[in-house]
Write a protein that holds these residues in place. Structure first.
Motif, PDB file in Angstrom:
ATOM      1  N   VAL A   1       0.841  -1.196   0.000  1.00 12.10           N
ATOM      2  CA  VAL A   1       0.000   0.000   0.000  1.00 12.10           C
ATOM      3  C   VAL A   1       0.879   1.250   0.000  1.00 12.10           C
ATOM      4  N   PRO A   2       0.634   2.186  -0.932  1.00  9.63           N
ATOM      5  CA  PRO A   2       1.410   3.430  -0.922  1.00  9.63           C
ATOM      6  C   PRO A   2       1.127   4.240   0.338  1.00  9.63           C
ATOM      7  N   GLY A   3       2.119   4.990   0.785  1.00  8.48           N
ATOM      8  CA  GLY A   3       1.957   5.884   1.931  1.00  8.48           C
ATOM      9  C   GLY A   3       1.694   7.298   1.441  1.00  8.48           C
ATOM     10  N   PHE A   4       0.592   7.907   1.901  1.00 14.75           N
ATOM     11  CA  PHE A   4       0.223   9.277   1.523  1.00 14.75           C
ATOM     12  C   PHE A   4       0.580  10.218   2.669  1.00 14.75           C
ATOM     13  N   THR A   5       1.427  11.198   2.390  1.00 12.55           N
ATOM     14  CA  THR A   5       1.757  12.223   3.387  1.00 12.55           C
ATOM     15  C   THR A   5       1.169  13.542   2.901  1.00 12.55           C
TER      16      THR A   5
ATOM     17  N   ASP B   1       4.600   7.722  -1.279  1.00 13.53           N
ATOM     18  CA  ASP B   1       5.675   6.731  -1.311  1.00 13.53           C
ATOM     19  C   ASP B   1       5.099   5.440  -1.885  1.00 13.53           C
ATOM     20  N   PHE B   2       5.628   5.039  -3.042  1.00 13.97           N
ATOM     21  CA  PHE B   2       5.165   3.838  -3.730  1.00 13.97           C
ATOM     22  C   PHE B   2       6.142   2.697  -3.442  1.00 13.97           C
ATOM     23  N   PRO B   3       5.715   1.689  -2.686  1.00 15.55           N
ATOM     24  CA  PRO B   3       6.598   0.538  -2.481  1.00 15.55           C
ATOM     25  C   PRO B   3       6.650  -0.314  -3.752  1.00 15.55           C
ATOM     26  N   PRO B   4       7.694  -1.112  -3.882  1.00 12.80           N
ATOM     27  CA  PRO B   4       7.751  -2.002  -5.037  1.00 12.80           C
ATOM     28  C   PRO B   4       6.637  -3.042  -4.970  1.00 12.80           C
ATOM     29  N   VAL B   5       6.081  -3.347  -6.124  1.00 13.11           N
ATOM     30  CA  VAL B   5       5.065  -4.392  -6.215  1.00 13.11           C
ATOM     31  C   VAL B   5       5.655  -5.516  -7.069  1.00 13.11           C
ATOM     32  N   PRO B   6       6.002  -6.629  -6.449  1.00 12.75           N
ATOM     33  CA  PRO B   6       6.648  -7.706  -7.201  1.00 12.75           C
ATOM     34  C   PRO B   6       5.792  -8.186  -8.368  1.00 12.75           C
ATOM     35  N   LYS B   7       6.451  -8.477  -9.473  1.00 17.77           N
ATOM     36  CA  LYS B   7       5.739  -8.960 -10.658  1.00 17.77           C
ATOM     37  C   LYS B   7       5.013 -10.273 -10.383  1.00 17.77           C
ATOM     38  N   ASP B   8       5.497 -11.056  -9.410  1.00 19.27           N
ATOM     39  CA  ASP B   8       4.851 -12.332  -9.107  1.00 19.27           C
ATOM     40  C   ASP B   8       3.777 -12.207  -8.024  1.00 19.27           C
ATOM     41  N   ALA B   9       3.460 -10.974  -7.600  1.00 22.75           N
ATOM     42  CA  ALA B   9       2.389 -10.789  -6.613  1.00 22.75           C
ATOM     43  C   ALA B   9       1.068 -11.209  -7.248  1.00 22.75           C
TER      44      ALA B   9
ATOM     45  N   HIS C   1      -5.330   6.940 -15.490  1.00 24.74           N
ATOM     46  CA  HIS C   1      -3.959   6.426 -15.387  1.00 24.74           C
ATOM     47  C   HIS C   1      -3.781   5.621 -14.113  1.00 24.74           C
ATOM     48  N   LEU C   2      -2.647   4.923 -14.044  1.00 29.84           N
ATOM     49  CA  LEU C   2      -2.224   4.295 -12.793  1.00 29.84           C
ATOM     50  C   LEU C   2      -0.717   4.402 -12.694  1.00 29.84           C
ATOM     51  N   TRP C   3      -0.229   4.190 -11.462  1.00 29.88           N
ATOM     52  CA  TRP C   3       1.207   4.211 -11.182  1.00 29.88           C
ATOM     53  C   TRP C   3       1.619   2.813 -10.760  1.00 29.88           C
ATOM     54  N   GLN C   4       2.752   2.327 -11.281  1.00 28.13           N
ATOM     55  CA  GLN C   4       3.262   1.003 -10.901  1.00 28.13           C
ATOM     56  C   GLN C   4       4.749   1.118 -10.598  1.00 28.13           C
ATOM     57  N   ASN C   5       5.127   0.660  -9.416  1.00 18.53           N
ATOM     58  CA  ASN C   5       6.539   0.581  -9.069  1.00 18.53           C
ATOM     59  C   ASN C   5       6.978  -0.857  -9.308  1.00 18.53           C
ATOM     60  N   ASN C   6       7.636  -1.091 -10.437  1.00 19.38           N
ATOM     61  CA  ASN C   6       8.074  -2.434 -10.808  1.00 19.38           C
ATOM     62  C   ASN C   6       9.546  -2.666 -10.485  1.00 19.38           C
ATOM     63  N   THR C   7      10.135  -1.799  -9.673  1.00 23.49           N
ATOM     64  CA  THR C   7      11.540  -1.953  -9.307  1.00 23.49           C
ATOM     65  C   THR C   7      11.631  -2.702  -7.986  1.00 23.49           C
ATOM     66  N   LYS C   8      12.822  -2.743  -7.409  1.00 18.79           N
ATOM     67  CA  LYS C   8      13.003  -3.361  -6.091  1.00 18.79           C
ATOM     68  C   LYS C   8      13.212  -2.310  -5.006  1.00 18.79           C
ATOM     69  N   GLU C   9      13.063  -1.022  -5.357  1.00 21.22           N
ATOM     70  CA  GLU C   9      13.275   0.079  -4.413  1.00 21.22           C
ATOM     71  C   GLU C   9      12.004   0.905  -4.273  1.00 21.22           C
ATOM     72  N   ASN C  10      11.870   1.589  -3.143  1.00 23.54           N
ATOM     73  CA  ASN C  10      10.762   2.510  -2.942  1.00 23.54           C
ATOM     74  C   ASN C  10      10.890   3.689  -3.896  1.00 23.54           C
ATOM     75  N   CYS C  11       9.767   4.298  -4.209  1.00 23.99           N
ATOM     76  CA  CYS C  11       9.745   5.481  -5.056  1.00 23.99           C
ATOM     77  C   CYS C  11       8.925   6.559  -4.351  1.00 23.99           C
ATOM     78  N   ARG C  12       9.444   7.796  -4.329  1.00 22.89           N
ATOM     79  CA  ARG C  12       8.749   8.916  -3.684  1.00 22.89           C
ATOM     80  C   ARG C  12       8.448   9.980  -4.739  1.00 22.89           C
ATOM     81  N   VAL C  13       7.157  10.383  -4.778  1.00 21.57           N
ATOM     82  CA  VAL C  13       6.720  11.395  -5.729  1.00 21.57           C
ATOM     83  C   VAL C  13       6.028  12.521  -4.968  1.00 21.57           C
ATOM     84  N   PHE C  14       6.382  13.750  -5.313  1.00 19.23           N
ATOM     85  CA  PHE C  14       5.763  14.959  -4.758  1.00 19.23           C
ATOM     86  C   PHE C  14       4.686  15.413  -5.736  1.00 19.23           C
ATOM     87  N   PHE C  15       3.428  15.501  -5.264  1.00 11.12           N
ATOM     88  CA  PHE C  15       2.306  15.889  -6.117  1.00 11.12           C
ATOM     89  C   PHE C  15       1.704  17.214  -5.665  1.00 11.12           C
TER      90      PHE C  15
END
Length: 195
Positions: A47-51, A89-97, A149-163
């Motif tokens: 689950v992404p974290g919203f600040t 903050d978008f956590p990685p979502v494993p492709k095999d989830a 649209h949607l956002w997908q973090n397909n990496t192995k690291e967290n991603c932080r976006v300022f909106f």
């Protein structure tokens, strides 16, 4: 996986005699957008974290006096009355989830707004409803103009976006005149007690 640092919010203000002061200096914690109590996302969840940083009331915005602090409050993705500023903050979502799990955190959505998204750290994919996928990384800026649209973090690291989300007029389909409706996000809104 590297943890992202906490978000520090500094809000300036004015003293009674008009001098610039620091009105607030606070460490903020991300909230689970699906938790009505405003609690943080579960540890190691997808689950992404919203600040929530700031929300203006009206246009032009008031830069003086008390303000409504959106931090820790359930709220819609966009405010029709003013500008919303948040970090996600978008956590990685494993492709095999499992697909049902991926679909819970990667949802297509449309807002009636112009959104400015600045990638502060990491990398993720912006996916449009026609399947077009664009990878954005640190320093990239996305101007989202009411598209589905949607956002997908397909990496192995967290991603932080300022909106920064600015209310806009609904999108009108040129060929039919239809107004495109925003995604229903009532589950994210503050619960207001009836009087």
């Amino acid at each position: 996986m590297a943890e992202l640092p906490p978000v520090r919010r500094i809000v300036t203000d004015h003293s009674p005699d008009g001098k610039a002061i620091i009105g607030q200096d606070q460490i903020l914690t991300p909230a689970n957008p699906l938790d009505p109590s405003g609690g943080p996302p579960p540890p190691n969840s997808l689950v992404p974290g919203f600040t929530s940083i700031f929300r203006t009331d009206g246009h032009p915005a008031s830069a003086q006096g008390p303000w409504t602090d959106p931090h820790g409050q359930m709220q819609n993705l966009v405010s029709n009355e003013g500008v919303v500023c948040r970090i996600v903050d978008f956590p990685p979502v494993p492709k095999d989830a499992p697909r049902e799990l991926r679909d819970q955190v990667n949802i297509f959505h449309r807002t009636t707004s112009v959104d400015y998204g600045v990638v502060l750290d990491g990398e993720l994919d912006l996916v449009l409803d026609d399947g077009v996928r664009t990878t954005v990384g640190r320093g990239d800026v996305v101007v989202q103009r009411g598209t589905n649209h949607l956002w997908q973090n397909n990496t192995k690291e967290n991603c932080r976006v300022f909106f920064v989300l600015v209310p806009a007029k609904p999108i009108k389909v040129e060929t039919t005149g239809e107004l495109l409706k925003p995604t229903n996000t009532k589950h994210l809104e503050e619960t207001k007690e009836e009087s």
